[in-house]
Design a protein around this motif. Structure first.
Motif, short mmCIF file in Angstrom:
data_model
loop_
_atom_site.label_atom_id
_atom_site.label_comp_id
_atom_site.label_asym_id
_atom_site.label_seq_id
_atom_site.Cartn_x
_atom_site.Cartn_y
_atom_site.Cartn_z
N SER A 104 0.85 -1.19 0.00
CA SER A 104 0.00 0.00 0.00
C SER A 104 0.89 1.24 0.00
N GLU A 105 0.31 2.38 -0.32
CA GLU A 105 1.10 3.61 -0.36
C GLU A 105 1.67 3.94 1.01
N ASP A 106 0.90 3.72 2.07
CA ASP A 106 1.41 3.97 3.42
C ASP A 106 2.56 3.04 3.75
N ALA A 107 2.46 1.79 3.34
CA ALA A 107 3.53 0.82 3.62
C ALA A 107 4.78 1.16 2.81
N ILE A 108 4.62 1.63 1.59
CA ILE A 108 5.78 2.05 0.79
C ILE A 108 6.52 3.17 1.51
N ARG A 109 5.77 4.17 1.94
CA ARG A 109 6.40 5.30 2.63
C ARG A 109 7.12 4.84 3.89
N ASP A 110 6.54 3.89 4.61
CA ASP A 110 7.18 3.38 5.82
C ASP A 110 8.49 2.66 5.48
N GLU A 111 8.49 1.86 4.42
CA GLU A 111 9.71 1.15 4.00
C GLU A 111 10.81 2.13 3.60
N LEU A 112 10.44 3.28 3.07
CA LEU A 112 11.42 4.27 2.66
C LEU A 112 11.86 5.16 3.82
N ARG A 113 10.92 5.54 4.67
CA ARG A 113 11.21 6.52 5.71
C ARG A 113 12.07 5.94 6.84
N ARG A 114 11.81 4.70 7.23
CA ARG A 114 12.50 4.15 8.41
C ARG A 114 14.01 4.05 8.23
N PRO A 115 14.51 3.51 7.13
CA PRO A 115 15.97 3.48 6.99
C PRO A 115 16.57 4.87 6.84
N ASP A 116 15.85 5.78 6.19
CA ASP A 116 16.37 7.14 6.05
C ASP A 116 16.55 7.80 7.41
N GLU A 117 15.58 7.60 8.29
CA GLU A 117 15.68 8.17 9.63
C GLU A 117 16.84 7.56 10.40
N ALA A 118 17.01 6.25 10.26
CA ALA A 118 18.11 5.57 10.96
C ALA A 118 19.46 6.04 10.44
N ILE A 119 19.59 6.18 9.12
CA ILE A 119 20.85 6.64 8.53
C ILE A 119 21.14 8.08 8.95
N GLU A 120 20.11 8.91 8.95
CA GLU A 120 20.31 10.30 9.34
C GLU A 120 20.76 10.42 10.79
N ARG A 121 20.21 9.59 11.67
CA ARG A 121 20.63 9.61 13.07
C ARG A 121 22.11 9.26 13.21
N LEU A 122 22.58 8.34 12.37
CA LEU A 122 23.96 7.87 12.48
C LEU A 122 24.97 8.76 11.77
N THR A 123 24.57 9.35 10.65
CA THR A 123 25.52 10.09 9.82
C THR A 123 25.30 11.60 9.84
N GLY A 124 24.13 12.04 10.30
CA GLY A 124 23.82 13.46 10.26
C GLY A 124 23.34 13.94 8.92
N ARG A 125 23.16 13.01 7.98
CA ARG A 125 22.73 13.38 6.63
C ARG A 125 21.65 12.40 6.16
N ARG A 126 20.53 12.95 5.72
CA ARG A 126 19.44 12.11 5.24
C ARG A 126 19.74 11.66 3.81
N PRO A 127 19.54 10.39 3.49
CA PRO A 127 19.81 9.91 2.14
C PRO A 127 18.96 10.62 1.09
N THR A 128 19.53 10.72 -0.10
CA THR A 128 18.80 11.27 -1.25
C THR A 128 18.60 10.22 -2.33
N LEU A 129 19.19 9.03 -2.14
CA LEU A 129 19.12 7.95 -3.12
C LEU A 129 18.57 6.69 -2.48
N MET A 130 17.84 5.92 -3.27
CA MET A 130 17.40 4.60 -2.81
C MET A 130 17.39 3.65 -3.99
N ARG A 131 17.53 2.37 -3.67
CA ARG A 131 17.39 1.32 -4.69
C ARG A 131 16.26 0.40 -4.27
N PRO A 132 15.21 0.29 -5.09
CA PRO A 132 14.08 -0.55 -4.72
C PRO A 132 14.44 -2.04 -4.81
N PRO A 133 14.00 -2.85 -3.87
CA PRO A 133 14.25 -4.29 -3.97
C PRO A 133 13.79 -4.85 -5.31
#
Length: 260
Positions: free
Chosen positions: A133-162
């Motif tokens: 679903s659209e909500d689930a897609i956003r969740d799959e994208l948002r959660r790793p971005d938030e985790a990466i931003e917490r660790l690196t201080g920079r939010r990703p701008t690129l993703m590769r879909p499974p």
């Protein structure tokens, strides 16, 4: 097709099973089952004009550039890979999984960013986005971005879909999250072999200017292949760049799909 139980990645068998089906399906159709359209690196560069255009350390309009990318990490092999890349003076692009990867190896995510690699997302749980679903897609994208931003201080701008699987809904969600999608032109099918020499040959056979190489830093045969891949391609005149450098002076635009 993958069964419902194969939609969630686990270290080892789960991700191997998903990757095997993914790459076989995509490559058999020359990515036609993944995404037909998309912006080539050369087109992204051509779209950026003007005196203010910035190229970074390499001008890929002139240089014979190629991007080395790694999916589905970090893993127990990633530290050794980072050592190899540092020793070779190569910067790569990493598309990271959240569950059981970013969570398990946060220090490696921090090291990637500190050593100048581009850090992107491969979703949180390796679910096939076009089936969600659209909500689930956003969740799959948002959660790793938030985790990466917490660790690196920079939010990703690129993703590769499974599986490289995308559609209008995925692109819409990616745009909302500030992400561009990055596909590939070279794969060694390293999910299916631990033969490092074979992995090396497959990459070298497919390499071309502006190419994007897909490898996985969680399989045991991959990291030992990287030194030979780097040395052979450098000998052929290639310059290794991150995906943003490959596009420069163009910039990856949220919601767009990039592929050679």
């Amino acid at each position: 097709m993958l069964s419902a139980t194969e939609k969630t990645t686990r270290p080892g068998t789960g991700v191997r099973r998903i990757a095997a089906v993914a790459a076989a399906a995509c490559l058999a159709l020359t990515l036609s089952g993944c995404q037909r359209d998309g912006t080539a690196p050369s087109a992204a560069r051509a779209q950026a004009v003007g005196a203010a255009a910035r190229f970074g350390p390499v001008d890929c309009r002139q240089a014979k550039c190629i991007a080395l990318t790694f999916d589905a990490g970090p893993s127990e092999h990633t530290a050794a890979l980072l050592d190899v890349l540092r020793g070779k003076g190569v910067r790569a692009t990493f598309f990271l999984l959240g569950a059981r990867h970013i969570e398990r190896y946060p220090e490696l995510v921090e090291r990637m960013a500190a050593e100048g690699h581009e850090v992107g997302s491969h979703t949180w749980d390796h679910k096939i986005l076009t089936r969600l679903s659209e909500d689930a897609i956003r969740d799959e994208l948002r959660r790793p971005d938030e985790a990466i931003e917490r660790l690196t201080g920079r939010r990703p701008t690129l993703m590769r879909p499974p599986q490289g699987r995308t559609d209008d809904r995925v692109r819409k969600a990616a745009k909302e999250e500030g992400l561009a999608e990055v596909l590939w032109s070279v794969t060694a099918k390293d999910y299916a072999t631990s033969d490092s020499a074979l992995i090396t040959r497959r990459v070298l056979d497919q390499a071309s200017r502006d190419g994007i190489i897909l490898l996985h830093d969680l399989y045991p045969g991959t990291v030992p292949a990287v030194p030979g891949i780097v040395d052979a391609l450098k000998e052929r005149g290639y310059v290794f760049v991150t995906v943003p450098q490959l596009l420069a002076p163009g910039k990856a635009e949220p919601g767009e799909v990039y592929r050679p």
